[in-house]
Design an enzyme around this catalytic site. Structure first.
Site: not given
Ligand code: NAI
Length: 336
Positions: A260, A297, A236, A265
């Site tokens: 991305d 994105h 994000r 955005e």
């Molecule tokens: P997820 O929920 O599986 O993993 C997120 C991880 O971040 C968790 O392990 C959590 O403990 C960790 N986390 C939380 N706070 C943190 C911090 N302060 N420092 C380091 N790690 C921390 O989520 P997932 O599916 O891996 O997605 C991650 C992010 O990717 C989403 O939140 C979303 O914003 C983004 N995303 C972007 C997309 C795109 O098209 N560019 C598509 C899908 C998701």
């Protein structure tokens, strides 16, 4: 259930209609091109549910307007919910569903594509070759093999990225407040963020945007990074202080940026603005750097991911239509 689908693009219409048509009890889908915000919430009149995407605005006034119109369910067709006032939704009795995982591979693979493109200057090489310029000056990259990559956030996408990067022969350092054995088993070594930043040739962000992570890459974090390191963000935009990044790119402290996502955005991405004058001066400045690669994105944008998004979104709707809660709910506990 009547579902008003905001920010609906042709690919959303296709995949949602296909998934809906295959259901025993199809929903009544109303596709709306505009973003959801305070001005457009009225378009959901008569709908039981609203289906929204990453740049729709679901703040308290919008949720109140939707609730007053009889909407009782918010269906986010994405994983992140940073654009939803979850507390306000709970107060209004609005249930929220999301798609926690559709294809972590899609996002992780795009992340690695960005790392490779920026490192090997593919964005510049592509244009050069088309102009008959086959000189190599300025295109030199580095072997990823043996380099240390810092992965911030080791959830679903971070894990996929770790697996791909260890496959390249990289050493992976990881930071996550909730370390996972799976990441360690895949070869990552957990370290505090302050140790990850100076040790990594590439830092890639895979954590959600929350009040805690907003601008986690700020002036101080950039100063702590290895001089000339590469920063990658497919999570994000708000994770990065863009103005601080521009200063670090100008000084050379930051060696490259591949993103991305961008913190402002919402006014840009997913639209064809090629006939218009770009109004965002910060974004415009970013585009002037030779060592910056931006995609709009699109990390999630694979056929598999879109199909999974449509299926899970409608599964959430089915569960509520059957009298239950969304299969994948977003609750207040997830934001406090
Ligand atoms: P997820 O929920 O599986 O993993 C997120 C991880 O971040 C968790 O392990 C959590 O403990 C960790 N986390 C939380 N706070 C943190 C911090 N302060 N420092 C380091 N790690 C921390 O989520 P997932 O599916 O891996 O997605 C991650 C992010 O990717 C989403 O939140 C979303 O914003 C983004 N995303 C972007 C997309 C795109 O098209 N560019 C598509 C899908 C998701």
């Amino acid at each position: 259930m009547r579902i008003a689908v905001f920010s609906a693009k042709s690919y959303d219409v296709n995949t949602l209609e296909q998934a809906n048509g295959a259901r025993a009890a199809p929903h009544d889908l109303v596709f709306l091109n505009p973003h959801l915000d305070a001005n457009t919430a009225i378009l959901a009149q008569g709908a039981d549910a609203v289906c929204a995407f990453v740049n729709d605005e679901l703040d308290a006034p919008v949720l109140e307007a939707l609730s007053e119109q009889g909407v009782r369910l918010i269906l986010m067709r994405c994983a992140g919910f940073n654009n939803v006032d979850v507390t306000a939704a709970a107060r209004l009795g609005l249930a929220i569903g999301r798609v926690p995982a559709y294809s972590p591979y899609a996002v992780a693979e795009h992340t690695v594509a960005l790392i490779l493109a920026l490192n090997r200057r593919l964005h510049r090489a592509y244009s050069r070759v088309r102009e008959g310029n086959f000189a190599l000056d300025g295109l030199m990259g580095f072997d990823l093999h043996g380099k240390t990559i810092g992965v911030v956030g080791t959830g679903r996408i971070g894990m996929c990225a770790i697996r791909v990067l260890t496959g390249f022969g990289c050493k992976v350092l990881a930071y996550d407040p909730y370390p996972s054995e799976e990441a360690e088993a895949a070869g990552a070594q957990y370290v505090p963020l302050q140790d990850l930043l100076p040790a990594s040739r590439v830092v890639t962000l895979h954590c959600p945007l929350t009040p805690d992570t907003h601008h986690m890459i700020d002036e101080a974090a950039l100063a702590a990074m290895q001089p000339g390191a590469m920063l990658v963000n497919t999570s994000r935009g708000g994770l990065i202080d863009t103005r601080a990044v521009i200063a670090a790119l100008k000084s050379g402290q930051l060696g490259g940026l591949a993103i991305d996502v961008y913190e402002e955005e919402g006014d840009l991405f997913f639209e064809n603005l090629s006939e218009q004058v770009l109004q965002d001066d910060v974004f415009a400045r970013l585009l002037t750097f030779p060592n910056v690669v931006v995609t709009g994105h699109q990390a999630f944008f694979t056929a598999e991911a879109l199909e999974a998004i449509a299926e899970t979104t409608l599964d959430n709707a089915d569960a509520v239509a059957a009298g239950g809660a969304p299969l994948h709910p977003v609750t207040v506990e997830m934001v406090v």
